[in-house]
Design a protein around this motif. Structure first.
Motif, PDB file in Angstrom:
ATOM      1  N   MET B  70     -30.822   5.593   8.361  1.00 20.08           N
ATOM      2  CA  MET B  70     -31.883   6.797   8.997  1.00 20.08           C
ATOM      3  C   MET B  70     -30.204   6.465  10.344  1.00 20.08           C
ATOM      4  SD  MET B  70     -33.488   8.803   7.632  1.00 20.08           S
ATOM      5  CE  MET B  70     -33.919   8.430   5.628  1.00 20.08           C
ATOM      6  N   ARG B  72     -31.205   8.697  14.564  1.00 20.48           N
ATOM      7  CA  ARG B  72     -32.042   9.441  14.584  1.00 20.48           C
ATOM      8  C   ARG B  72     -30.821  10.491  15.757  1.00 20.48           C
ATOM      9  NH1 ARG B  72     -38.278   8.557  16.963  1.00 20.48           N
ATOM     10  NH2 ARG B  72     -38.422  10.634  18.084  1.00 20.48           N
ATOM     11  N   LEU B  73     -31.049  12.058  15.701  1.00 21.91           N
ATOM     12  CA  LEU B  73     -30.199  12.308  16.439  1.00 21.91           C
ATOM     13  C   LEU B  73     -31.433  13.761  16.913  1.00 21.91           C
ATOM     14  CD1 LEU B  73     -26.875  13.381  14.912  1.00 21.91           C
ATOM     15  CD2 LEU B  73     -26.879  12.770  17.097  1.00 21.91           C
ATOM     16  N   GLY B  74     -31.575  13.121  18.767  1.00 27.16           N
ATOM     17  CA  GLY B  74     -32.936  14.511  19.050  1.00 27.16           C
ATOM     18  C   GLY B  74     -34.102  13.584  18.011  1.00 27.16           C
ATOM     19  N   GLU B  75     -34.880  15.038  17.388  1.00 21.89           N
ATOM     20  CA  GLU B  75     -36.582  14.299  17.236  1.00 21.89           C
ATOM     21  C   GLU B  75     -36.135  14.982  15.624  1.00 21.89           C
ATOM     22  OE1 GLU B  75     -38.622  14.204  20.129  1.00 21.89           O
ATOM     23  OE2 GLU B  75     -39.595  14.663  18.150  1.00 21.89           O
ATOM     24  N   ALA B  76     -34.995  14.183  14.832  1.00 23.22           N
ATOM     25  CA  ALA B  76     -35.544  14.452  13.367  1.00 23.22           C
ATOM     26  C   ALA B  76     -34.307  13.058  13.144  1.00 23.22           C
ATOM     27  CB  ALA B  76     -34.860  15.863  12.923  1.00 23.22           C
ATOM     28  N   MET B  77     -34.339  12.707  11.591  1.00 25.09           N
ATOM     29  CA  MET B  77     -33.710  11.773  11.342  1.00 25.09           C
ATOM     30  C   MET B  77     -32.804  12.081   9.983  1.00 25.09           C
ATOM     31  SD  MET B  77     -35.861   8.055  11.446  1.00 25.09           S
ATOM     32  CE  MET B  77     -38.043   8.921  10.661  1.00 25.09           C
ATOM     33  N   PHE B  78     -31.266  11.822   9.901  1.00 23.43           N
ATOM     34  CA  PHE B  78     -30.710  12.015   8.636  1.00 23.43           C
ATOM     35  C   PHE B  78     -30.417  10.865   8.221  1.00 23.43           C
ATOM     36  CE2 PHE B  78     -30.161  16.937  10.223  1.00 23.43           C
ATOM     37  CZ  PHE B  78     -30.077  16.333  11.563  1.00 23.43           C
ATOM     38  N   GLU B  79     -30.966  11.087   6.958  1.00 24.06           N
ATOM     39  CA  GLU B  79     -29.973  10.407   6.435  1.00 24.06           C
ATOM     40  C   GLU B  79     -28.135  10.101   6.363  1.00 24.06           C
ATOM     41  OE1 GLU B  79     -30.294  10.076   2.356  1.00 24.06           O
ATOM     42  OE2 GLU B  79     -32.693   9.566   2.274  1.00 24.06           O
ATOM     43  N   GLU B  84     -20.756   5.361   8.360  1.00 22.47           N
ATOM     44  CA  GLU B  84     -20.794   6.791   9.531  1.00 22.47           C
ATOM     45  C   GLU B  84     -22.280   5.826  10.400  1.00 22.47           C
ATOM     46  OE1 GLU B  84     -21.398  10.767   6.856  1.00 22.47           O
ATOM     47  OE2 GLU B  84     -23.408   9.281   7.789  1.00 22.47           O
TER      48      GLU B  84
END
Lengths: 208, 134
Positions: B70, B72-79, B84
């Motif tokens: 995961m 974390r960019l800003g408030e949300a997390m991306f897979e 990467e």
């Protein structure tokens, strides 16, 4: 603004009117955003005598102390403003990074699986289809608008530039105010010392 | 009345040098530099903490087994894939390290200039002026 005129010094009689020290006489001009510049006193004796009747040291010290407290209060305000900007700027930068990431994903053609904040301690899984190219920006005041990635980037970057500019202004004002605070402090010390020396000299001439 | 350090000088220690405008300017500059020094030091220490965190994260990444992590960019997390994520961490580390280096340089420049000013002002005013940290 003038200081209350009710001080007397030993060498003056009680009915003599006391000098009125206005804000203009202890400041000289202002900076571009309206903050007054403290007058630097080259020669305290001449300055005190420039009032009619000559201003007593207590009056001068009082006037400069007032100015000093005003500057201090203003400096507090500016520090708080500066701290707010320091917090806001990284947030805007994070948003920009996010939108750029989404844009890149769109170009790569993939979709993004994310976990977003559903409630305070709960995150929910979501799949974001980046091909739409749409992002919603929170503008404050309960308003949220839809933007394409490019529009969003334009908006966010312009917000960032504006915030940086205001932050720079606040920093300049802070520096300027601090200078005025130091100058006022030094003025007060000098007036006090001048007074001490004068009294000493008077004492010496009286006793000789 | 602003609080000085309350030092009353003995008669011999008194300094009669008048404060001229350029002296006032130097005193102001010293105060300005001092304030900036504290700011720079604060920024450096918070950036160093951030760098530590990223370092820890990179270590975790390397030890990790899966390839879905995961980010974390800003408030949300991306897979994201491990690669990467590692790439991202490295880029962040580089960015912040640059800033830390720049700030450290600024810090030493400030200290240098302050030492110069101290010499001049102490030379002129002796004990009548106090330029030390509280």
């Amino acid at each position: 603004m003038s200081t209350p005129a009710s001080t007397t010094s030993e060498s003056q009689s009680d009915e003599k009117p006391v000098a009125n020290i206005s804000l203009e006489s202890i400041t000289e001009g202002e900076n571009s955003r309206g903050i007054p510049t403290t007058k630097f006193l080259d020669d305290i004796e001449t300055f005190a005598n420039s009032f009619s009747p000559p201003a007593s040291p207590e009056l001068l010290i009082g006037a400069y102390s007032d100015l000093y407290s005003k500057f201090k209060a203003y400096e507090q305000q500016l520090s708080q403003k500066s701290a707010t900007f320091r917090e806001k700027l990284p947030e805007i930068e994070k948003s920009i990074a996010l939108v750029r990431h989404l844009k890149k994903k769109k170009e790569d053609g993939g979709s993004v699986v994310t976990r977003y904040n559903l409630a305070d301690t709960i995150y929910a899984k979501a799949e974001v289809d980046c091909s739409q190219g749409i992002v919603n920006l929170w503008l404050g005041a309960n308003v949220m608008l839809e933007y394409t990635y490019d529009e969003a980037l334009t908006l966010l970057t312009s917000k960032e530039i504006l915030a940086k500019k205001e932050f720079k202004e606040v920093t300049e004002d802070l520096t300027f105010t601090r200078n005025q605070i130091i100058t006022s402090e030094v003025n007060i010390s000098r007036i006090y010392n001048w007074d001490v020396r004068r009294k000493r000299a008077n004492l010496a001439t009286r006793s000789s | 009345m602003p609080e000085g350090n309350g030092m009353i000088l003995a008669k011999e220690e008194e300094n009669d040098a008048e404060v001229r405008r350029e002296d006032q300017d130097k005193i102001n500059e010293f105060g300005r530099l001092n304030a900036r020094l504290y700011e720079v030091r604060d920024e450096i220490s918070s950036l160093k903490k951030l760098l530590e965190k990223i370092d820890d994260a990179s270590t975790e990444l390397m030890m990790g087994n899966g390839d879905r992590v995961m980010l974390r960019l800003g408030e949300a997390m991306f897979e994201a894939t491990e690669d990467e994520a590692t790439e991202f961490c490295e880029a962040e580390v580089e960015r912040h390290q640059e800033t830390v280096d720049r700030l450290s340089e600024e810090e030493s420049e400030i200290l240098e200039r302050q030492a110069e000013l101290k010499k001049i002002l102490y030379g002129r005013f002796g004990k009548s002026i106090n330029l030390e940290e509280k």
